[in-house]
Design a protein around this motif. Structure first.
Motif, short mmCIF file in Angstrom:
data_model
loop_
_atom_site.label_atom_id
_atom_site.label_comp_id
_atom_site.label_asym_id
_atom_site.label_seq_id
_atom_site.Cartn_x
_atom_site.Cartn_y
_atom_site.Cartn_z
N SER A 41 -3.37 4.56 -2.10
CA SER A 41 -4.50 4.81 -1.21
C SER A 41 -4.48 6.25 -0.71
N ILE A 99 0.85 -1.19 0.00
CA ILE A 99 0.00 0.00 0.00
C ILE A 99 0.89 1.24 0.00
N ILE A 101 -7.30 -2.34 5.24
CA ILE A 101 -6.13 -1.98 4.42
C ILE A 101 -4.85 -2.35 5.17
N THR A 151 -9.45 -5.00 -0.71
CA THR A 151 -8.09 -5.29 -0.25
C THR A 151 -7.83 -6.80 -0.21
#
Length: 471
Positions: free
Chosen positions: A364, A197, A389, A346
């Protein structure tokens, strides 16, 4: 028909067969409606830890006309008598599934031909193509590989191969190089099956960093002989880029801005000198065979993203997947809350990383809580709907540019003392960016400093003594 009969016979005589075939086939895969109902009843009983046998199943199908036409309860007994070995059950299940998919493809082909032959005002050819593609993607979704348990020896072999690959690079990287030396050193490169991420507030440069990494990986792509003797990617990689926010043209312009060293705003306005335009055209020519594939379909559902990634892997190869950005994806089905929707997304991205055995970088957004703090450096809690996440990600890293915030704190011209202090601070942070690694399952957290050239939307390596890397 024979394959279905023998598989059902094995299931009725040994319920443990269900554990071997349940992830391969489902009731709709059976051609015969009676077989489909028998399998449904067996599955329902076995999942409740109840016995499924010709005797117990008979009670649920006494009024089934289809079974009566085949001979009634005696047909169940004949199925059991025709049972195959439990070891062959998986092969028969694969065969049943294969034929089911072929029937679906035949039906799709007939539907396409029938629909295309009837010309109507409100049904043009492009709509028919899109409809056919959607059905094909749905069929492709049924082709997800089934893994199950593997021995520790198999897992150890995989770990040894990864270590050998890293060792053969001279103690370098276990994964794909991002082209950013210090970031690679901190993470060991972009490792297979990792969900990474990359988060940041607007204007921090997360899309720029993602495009820089995509360009670096694609530019370095080279095929050759791998340590195990097979042929494959030996450096760089094929990159898939899902751009849900920007068009493919805009994304390409960013990459060309970096490669040609022409300011991105000049490219947008067409305000380039002859030398800049020549560099721009040359960069486009040099990169035309670069293995970077862009999909700019907006509001893409996660299941379609997975299907398209599989298709790219199958047709062109795929070594890195980038998604810009996570919050613009949609769940496959409507959810009662956005939190549950993000959770499905996710989990889907992590599943793609594992299934295709590639690193997946998903960008993100961060919540506005960052702006209310004196220190604007992001934290894990700043991730929007951060629970899923943070949980599903193997690595979470944040892009932070102090220069962006300090520019907006410029004092008035008459405040000479404050102006002098502000200029010192600006000089210290000018052209620098930080990548803050807030979570890393397989390594340390910490901060990596990079250079940032805003004119070219380019991140790079800071000049410093490499002996300080390990500090």
């Amino acid at each position: 028909m024979e394959a279905e009969q023998q598989l059902l016979g094995a299931l009725l005589t040994n319920n443990e067969v269900f554990d071997h075939v349940t992830r391969i086939i489902a009731p709709p895969h059976f051609y015969d409606p009676v077989h489909r109902r028998i399998y449904e009843i067996c599955a329902e009983r076995i999942t409740k830890n109840a016995l499924a046998s010709p005797v117990t199943i008979k009670a649920f199908m006494e009024n089934d006309q289809g079974l009566k036409d085949l001979g009634g309860p005696a047909y169940l007994a004949r199925l059991a008598a025709a049972a195959i070995s439990s070891h062959a059950a998986r092969d028969y299940a694969q065969m049943i599934r294969e034929f089911a998919l072929r029937r679906d493809l035949i039906g799709l082909g007939q539907d396409i031909a029938s629909r295309a032959s009837h010309v109507t005002v409100d049904d043009n050819a492009e709509d028919q193509i899109k409809a056919a593609e959607q059905v094909l993607y749905k069929l492709g979704e049924q082709g997800v590989a089934e893994r199950g348990f593997q021995s520790f020896l198999s897992a150890v072999t995989g770990a040894l191969n990864a270590a050998n690959a890293a060792y053969s690079r001279g103690g370098g990287l276990s994964g794909v190089s991002s082209g950013l030396v210090d970031l690679d050193h901190k993470m060991g490169g972009l490792n297979r099956s990792d969900l990474i991420i990359l988060a940041g507030r607007p204007s921090m440069g997360k899309t720029s960093l993602a495009t820089n990494i995509a360009f670096n990986v694609a530019k370095a792509h080279r095929m050759g002989e791998l340590p195990d003797g097979s042929h494959g990617t030996v450096s760089g990689g094929v990159v898939g880029f899902f751009s849900l926010e920007m068009s493919a043209d805009q994304l390409a312009a960013r990459i060309l801005s970096e490669a040609a060293e022409v300011p991105s705003e000049n490219i947008r306005r067409g305000d380039m000198s002859e030398d800049e335009f020549r560099r721009f055209v040359q960069a486009a020519h040099d990169l035309q065979n670069c293995p970077l594939y862009i999909d700019d379909t907006p509001a893409l559902p996660i299941n379609q993203l997975a299907a398209r990634a599989r298709k790219l892997k199958r047709t062109m190869g795929l070594d890195l997947l980038i998604v810009d950005y996570l919050q613009l994806l949609r769940a496959a089905t409507a959810k009662d809350s956005r939190v549950n929707e993000v959770s499905e997304i996710t989990q889907g991205l992590k599943a793609v990383a594992k299934e295709l055995d590639i690193p997946v970088i998903a960008l993100s957004q961060l919540s506005r809580a960052v702006e209310s703090r004196e220190d604007k450096r992001p934290q894990l809690s700043d991730l929007r709907r951060s629970g899923s996440i943070e949980q599903d990600a193997d690595i979470v890293m944040f892009v932070f540019r102090e220069e962006y915030y300090k520019e907006r704190e410029k004092p008035a011209d008459h405040e000479l003392d404050k102006m002098a202090t502000w200029q010192q601070v600006m000089e210290a942070c000018h052209g620098k960016a930080e990548v803050i690694i807030g979570k890393q399952r397989h390594g340390p957290i910490g901060t990596v400093e990079l250079s940032f050239e805003g004119r070219f939307t380019r991140f790079g390596n800071l000049e410093k003594h490499r002996s300080n890397w390990d500090q």
